[in-house]
Each structure stands twice: as C-alpha cells, then as structure tokens.
Design a protein around this motif. Structure first.
Motif, PDB file in Angstrom:
ATOM      1  N   ASP A  55       1.014  -0.755  -0.184  1.00 30.40           N
ATOM      2  CA  ASP A  55      -0.200   0.060  -0.382  1.00 30.40           C
ATOM      3  C   ASP A  55       0.723   1.562   0.040  1.00 30.40           C
ATOM      4  N   PHE A  56       0.296   2.291  -0.489  1.00 27.85           N
ATOM      5  CA  PHE A  56       1.193   3.227  -0.772  1.00 27.85           C
ATOM      6  C   PHE A  56       0.003   4.780  -0.753  1.00 27.85           C
ATOM      7  N   ASP A  57      -0.074   5.591   0.006  1.00 31.31           N
ATOM      8  CA  ASP A  57      -1.251   7.219   0.391  1.00 31.31           C
ATOM      9  C   ASP A  57      -0.124   8.144   0.623  1.00 31.31           C
ATOM     10  N   PRO A  58      -0.535   8.179  -1.109  1.00 36.84           N
ATOM     11  CA  PRO A  58       0.114   9.995  -1.351  1.00 36.84           C
ATOM     12  C   PRO A  58      -0.519  11.269   0.535  1.00 36.84           C
ATOM     13  N   GLY A  70       0.097  18.009   8.237  1.00 34.16           N
ATOM     14  CA  GLY A  70       0.640  18.637   8.027  1.00 34.16           C
ATOM     15  C   GLY A  70       1.606  18.126   6.541  1.00 34.16           C
ATOM     16  N   GLN A  71       2.514  18.005   6.320  1.00 32.56           N
ATOM     17  CA  GLN A  71       2.489  18.263   5.048  1.00 32.56           C
ATOM     18  C   GLN A  71       2.519  16.752   4.558  1.00 32.56           C
ATOM     19  N   SER A  72       1.417  16.587   3.428  1.00 33.50           N
ATOM     20  CA  SER A  72       1.755  15.631   3.029  1.00 33.50           C
ATOM     21  C   SER A  72       2.468  14.728   2.107  1.00 33.50           C
ATOM     22  N   LEU A  73       2.677  13.254   2.070  1.00 35.58           N
ATOM     23  CA  LEU A  73       4.047  12.573   1.796  1.00 35.58           C
ATOM     24  C   LEU A  73       3.393  12.974  -0.368  1.00 35.58           C
ATOM     25  N   GLY A  74       2.423  13.071  -1.097  1.00 37.68           N
ATOM     26  CA  GLY A  74       2.333  13.855  -1.692  1.00 37.68           C
ATOM     27  C   GLY A  74       2.783  14.644  -2.593  1.00 37.68           C
ATOM     28  N   GLN A 101      -8.718   2.482  -4.460  1.00 38.06           N
ATOM     29  CA  GLN A 101      -7.648   4.318  -4.089  1.00 38.06           C
ATOM     30  C   GLN A 101      -8.397   5.114  -5.343  1.00 38.06           C
ATOM     31  N   PHE A 102      -8.159   4.869  -5.975  1.00 38.77           N
ATOM     32  CA  PHE A 102      -8.036   5.495  -7.331  1.00 38.77           C
ATOM     33  C   PHE A 102     -10.082   5.914  -7.463  1.00 38.77           C
ATOM     34  N   PHE A 103     -11.518   5.623  -6.397  1.00 35.79           N
ATOM     35  CA  PHE A 103     -11.904   6.395  -6.448  1.00 35.79           C
ATOM     36  C   PHE A 103     -12.729   7.906  -5.072  1.00 35.79           C
ATOM     37  N   VAL A 104     -11.496   8.037  -4.429  1.00 33.40           N
ATOM     38  CA  VAL A 104     -10.831   9.028  -3.861  1.00 33.40           C
ATOM     39  C   VAL A 104     -10.525  10.046  -4.609  1.00 33.40           C
ATOM     40  N   PRO A 105     -10.957  11.543  -5.055  1.00 35.08           N
ATOM     41  CA  PRO A 105     -10.327  12.421  -5.210  1.00 35.08           C
ATOM     42  C   PRO A 105      -9.238  13.160  -5.053  1.00 35.08           C
ATOM     43  N   ASP A 106      -9.015  13.076  -3.751  1.00 34.52           N
ATOM     44  CA  ASP A 106      -7.278  13.541  -3.279  1.00 34.52           C
ATOM     45  C   ASP A 106      -6.247  12.544  -3.995  1.00 34.52           C
ATOM     46  N   ILE A 107      -6.874  10.851  -3.801  1.00 36.24           N
ATOM     47  CA  ILE A 107      -5.502  10.612  -4.448  1.00 36.24           C
ATOM     48  C   ILE A 107      -5.208  10.277  -6.085  1.00 36.24           C
ATOM     49  N   LEU A 108      -6.172  10.141  -6.424  1.00 37.83           N
ATOM     50  CA  LEU A 108      -6.198  10.483  -8.086  1.00 37.83           C
ATOM     51  C   LEU A 108      -5.896  11.654  -8.661  1.00 37.83           C
ATOM     52  N   VAL A 112      -2.282  11.627 -10.602  1.00 36.59           N
ATOM     53  CA  VAL A 112      -1.600  12.549 -12.181  1.00 36.59           C
ATOM     54  C   VAL A 112      -0.672  13.445 -11.187  1.00 36.59           C
ATOM     55  N   ARG A 113      -0.782  14.156 -10.274  1.00 37.67           N
ATOM     56  CA  ARG A 113       0.608  15.141 -10.219  1.00 37.67           C
ATOM     57  C   ARG A 113       1.408  14.618 -11.031  1.00 37.67           C
ATOM     58  N   TRP A 114       2.169  13.231  -9.845  1.00 36.70           N
ATOM     59  CA  TRP A 114       3.053  11.783  -9.843  1.00 36.70           C
ATOM     60  C   TRP A 114       3.335  12.205 -12.036  1.00 36.70           C
ATOM     61  N   LYS A 115       2.099  12.280 -12.087  1.00 35.49           N
ATOM     62  CA  LYS A 115       2.234  10.891 -13.876  1.00 35.49           C
ATOM     63  C   LYS A 115       3.034  12.495 -13.992  1.00 35.49           C
ATOM     64  N   LEU A 116       2.884  13.462 -14.672  1.00 38.11           N
ATOM     65  CA  LEU A 116       3.337  14.327 -14.729  1.00 38.11           C
ATOM     66  C   LEU A 116       4.381  14.616 -14.796  1.00 38.11           C
ATOM     67  N   THR A 117       4.714  14.633 -13.619  1.00 36.31           N
ATOM     68  CA  THR A 117       6.266  14.735 -13.590  1.00 36.31           C
ATOM     69  C   THR A 117       7.037  13.993 -14.205  1.00 36.31           C
ATOM     70  N   ARG A 118       8.551  14.200 -14.051  1.00 37.15           N
ATOM     71  CA  ARG A 118       9.440  13.346 -15.238  1.00 37.15           C
ATOM     72  C   ARG A 118       9.712  12.530 -13.740  1.00 37.15           C
ATOM     73  N   SER A 119      10.148  12.744 -12.490  1.00 35.09           N
ATOM     74  CA  SER A 119      11.067  11.750 -12.166  1.00 35.09           C
ATOM     75  C   SER A 119      10.615  11.468 -11.283  1.00 35.09           C
ATOM     76  N   ILE A 120       9.256  11.147 -11.464  1.00 37.84           N
ATOM     77  CA  ILE A 120       8.541  10.807 -10.594  1.00 37.84           C
ATOM     78  C   ILE A 120       8.048   9.320 -11.460  1.00 37.84           C
TER      79      ILE A 120
END
Length: 498
Positions: A55-58, A70-74, A101-108, A112-120
């Motif tokens: 599991d991995f929850d951002p 606090g600052q989220s992991l994501g 988890q993909f039905f949770v808007p904050d996680i989804l 998506v933001r990670w997917k748009l980040t080249r190094s992640i």
C-alpha cells in the motif's frame, strides 16, 4: 549444548535467497520513527528512491502535527522532484489494493500530478496469479541503503512506541481517529542493501516490463546521527513468490519458519499479525510433544483488522491454538495481545521473530498460508551462528527485551532482572503483567459455525494459488496440520549437531 555446538539456522538455497554483509543495521520499531527516518533518507538520496509496497497513500503526513495533519507525502514527493529533478523516484504498489483508492479524489489527483512529473514513476504491480498480492515492504536508496520489514507507507499506520490513548496525531486522512498500531522494520547498509536493490529492480521489471538503470554506486550513506544495532554482520534475505509466467515458486520463508521451530532450544518470541498456517502450528505441536521443549510466545492483535479477516483468521487461530494445547507440553505456548492504559487494543502488524536470543528475523511475512506460498514476501534475518555474526547475541537479547518492555509498559531493567531470575519468557511476562497498559492472554472463545467453516476450509487463506480452485475435500486446516507434523517427524532438530 554449548554455543560452540550451534549450527546456522540460515542456509543459502534452503531457507534464504542470499546471505550478504551489512555494514550497519538497525531495527526500527513503530512507524513514527520509521516515517521520520524515511523523510530524511528520501531527501538525502542522490540518484534513486525506490519504494515497493502493498500500500502507498500519498495523503498521509510523515510527521503529523497535533491535529494529525502536516505536509502530505504526495506533496513532499513533488517537492523532492522539484529540488532534485535528476533523481529518480520509482514507486511500485500492489494493483488490486490501489483500485479502491482511485475513487478517492485527493489520491487520484495526486497520482495524476506525479504522472506529469518527469522524475516520478508510479506503477502498479499485477505480476502474480489471481488472488495473490504483492506484499513486500522494501525501500532502497541509491542501490546500497535499504529498509525491509512490515511497515507500509500508508494511512492508519503512524504511531509511537508509547501507544498513547486518544493520541491526536493518530488521525487518518479522512479525519477519523484510528487504533494504536505496533509495527517493525529494519534499515541495512552495504552489500545487503545492494542485494535488496537487485530484488527491487527484478520486481520492477516483472511488474512493468521495464528495466531500472544501473547506478554508479555513490550516493546514500548511513545517517550520521543514527545509532546502529549491528555492524559488519551477515544478513539473510528470504522470499515467498508464487509460480507465475515462467517464474518458479519460492517458499524460502516457509522453510525458514519450520527450521526455526525445529532448531529452537529455549524459546521463540513471535510478533505477528496472523497465526493460521496449519503446517507451522503442527511443527510447534510436534516440538511441544517432545521432552524439555522450548517456549513459544506470540504477541498478536486481539482480533484481525476487518470483518472478513476476523471470520477467516481469528477462527483459524483459535482452532490451531486449541489443538496445540493438547500436546504433552501444550502450556509452553502462550498467545498474548497488547492494550493501552485504558484497555484499547493495540493492533500488532509486526512480523518479528527471535530465537534463543541467537537469531532475529524482521520482514513482511505473516504466519498464515498466504505468506507461505501466495503473496510476494521478503524477510531479513541475522543468525549469530554465522561466522561473521559471532557475539551478536547480547544485541538480539536487548532488542527482545525492548519489545517485551514496550508491551508491558515496564522498564527494560525489570524485564532483564525477571528473565534472569526465572529463565522463562512466559514466567517473565506473567510476573510483569499488570493493570493499565500491558499484555493479556488470548481469549480462546470457540468460533461460530460460519467462522469455523471459513477457517477450517481455508477459504480466504489458501496454501497456494492452485488451492484456491481445489474442492473442499482436498484442502483445509487438517491437511495443512498433517503436512507440518510429517515434516517435523522426518527431520532431526535442524541447526544443531546430532
């Protein structure tokens, strides 16, 4: 039997994949300390952060404030990517667990933001037969510093060793408080870290069909202010993996459990989430039918987490413990569960085992059938009988003392003095159990008809992928029990000279 008569329980190719040197190693207990360390390790990595898990929850905060926020992991990962865009951040998690988890808007939105980040690179692992899961919890930094154990980087995991009642830091991303949580993992540096990196890269390739690049060997170093438990020791890596797409089945973890039980002289101290494997239970019963057997102490959750798990796991545990109690020395098995000062159950998610203070094992594998043959697992073990590990017994004893003292909420010195006086783990715990935060014996309430049917037929805890499709006449706790009993009868006490 003198210490000189000890033979290693660990044997490469039998119950472990590799034995590699750890320049330094330390057991980390409970997620508050691990998450704080993880934040530092990720920031200090120069070339790659590789996170592999069930599991991995951002949404979680690695360092929650007094409101559990606090600052989220994501967002922290995005910050890491911005600060060092040439550093790869590779995240691999079990696919089925991610779907809900993909039905949770904050996680989804964060994915998506990670997917748009080249190094992640965030990928899902489905490289296993239907009904299996990817259960390893491994983090690798720059290919030579690694963490391996039982702690998921997920919600409802953060807690301190104090396990305080109503700790406001223990607040889930949905704003609701959650129960106290006990867990463990191990950080390792050196060649064993490189071996775990190899395991991680192999898993990445199986799941994604892509190769992770080779690194130049520089980068992450052991944190200068982190005290090690062990230095210059040999560490074994053991695995479980189901047969899948040309990859052979691996059952090193099951074999290691059986060999530990056969080799134990004085005691085995277990912390584990489940106890539903009939084969392991039968091996314990066979030892307890012998003369002057070791003690077996298990620290477990009072009940499993979730209704389905309770139906399958709790009922099977009761049946197996009741059966073991029929052995000649059945009273030398005790199952305890911890609770807070006010009596709230502390959930035990750790997968730790200590044998005679000569061997310590930390990993992801539960004592259930799934961890023996279905789910991908990874454990690390330090065995004092290996030549490089001579003299580590006092360190293992200190770690075992620390765990027992945590659960009983007493000073470590009290545990040491009582154990020295009694020579018995069970007598030590019984002498120090008290009111407030402590350990209680498991209540062996007989399961109901539905619970018993599910447990007896291993409907949610099969012994192999094929067993999921066997008829009820070909599977069940009794058959698993007979397999374990027959194995113990065929093998002399493993790890000791005849």
């Amino acid at each position: 039997m003198s210490k000189g008569d000890l033979q290693p329980i660990i044997v490469e190719g039998r119950n472990c994949w590799r034995i590699e040197r750890a320049d330094k190693a330390r057991m980390i207990v409970d997620a508050a300390d691990y998450y704080a360390l993880l934040e530092r390790l990720m920031a200090d990595a120069k070339q790659r952060i590789l996170l592999i898990g069930w599991d991995f929850d951002p949404r979680i905060a690695l360092k929650p404030d007094e409101d559990g926020k606090g600052q989220s992991l994501g967002n922290y990962m995005l910050q890491l990517a911005k600060n060092c865009p040439d550093r790869d951040i590779d995240i691999l998690r079990w696919n089925f667990g991610a779907l809900k988890q993909f039905f949770v808007p904050d996680i989804l939105s964060m994915v998506v933001r990670w997917k748009l980040t080249r190094s992640i690179s965030f990928r899902l692992d489905s490289a296993h037969p239907a009904g299996c899961s990817h259960h390893q919890k491994v983090a690798v930094f720059d290919d030579h510093l690694a963490v391996c154990g039982g702690i998921d980087v997920s919600s409802r995991r953060w807690d301190t060793r104090g396990h305080q009642d109503e700790d406001p830091h223990r607040t889930a991303p949905n704003g609701k408080p959650y129960m106290p949580w006990h867990d463990s993992t191990m950080i390792l540096a050196g060649p064993v870290g490189a071996a775990l990196a190899e395991l991680g890269k192999e898993r990445w390739h199986r799941a994604t069909k892509q190769e992770l690049s080779d690194l130049d060997g520089e980068g992450e170093n052991w944190p200068s202010d982190l005290e090690s438990d062990f230095e210059g020791v040999d560490v074994a890596i053991s695995r479980t993996r189901a047969e899948y797409e040309g990859c052979k089945e691996i059952r090193e973890i099951e074999q290691l459990y059986l060999d530990m039980i056969a080799a134990a002289d004085r005691f085995i101290y277990f912390e584990n989430q489940y106890f539903t494997c009939g084969k392991i239970a039968a091996a314990i019963a066979e030892r307890l039918n012998g003369d002057d057997p070791p003690e077996f102490v298990m620290v477990m959750p009072r009940t499993a987490d979730g209704w389905l798990e309770q139906m399958a796991m709790d009922a099977a545990r009761v049946q197996l413990v009741r059966e073991i109690a029929k052995a000649k020395h059945g009273d030398r098995l005790k199952v305890y569960h911890p609770h807070t000062k006010r009596g709230e159950p502390i959930y035990v998610h750790a997968k730790t085992a200590i044998v005679d203070d000569r061997m310590i094992r930390v990993g992801s594998a539960n004592m259930n059938n799934r961890s023996m043959g279905l789910d991908s697992e990874c454990d690390v073990t330090i065995d004092a009988a290996l030549p490089a590990n001579k003299g580590v017994e006092p360190v293992i004893a200190r770690l075992r003392t620390s765990l027992i003292a945590e659960h009983l909420d007493v000073a470590e010195e009290e545990v040491v003095a009582t154990f020295r006086r009694t020579g018995s783990l069970i007598e030590t715990i019984e002498a120090l159990r008290g009111k407030g935060r402590s350990l209680e014996l498991l209540d062996l309430v007989p399961p109901g008809p539905m619970d018993e049917f599910i447990a007896e037929n291993e409907l949610l805890d099969p012994t192999s992928p094929d067993a999921m499709f066997e008829s009820l006449t070909e599977r069940g706790l009794k058959k698993s029990w007979h397999r374990g009993r027959n194995w113990m009868r065929r093998h002399r006490p493993f790890g000791r000279k005849p």
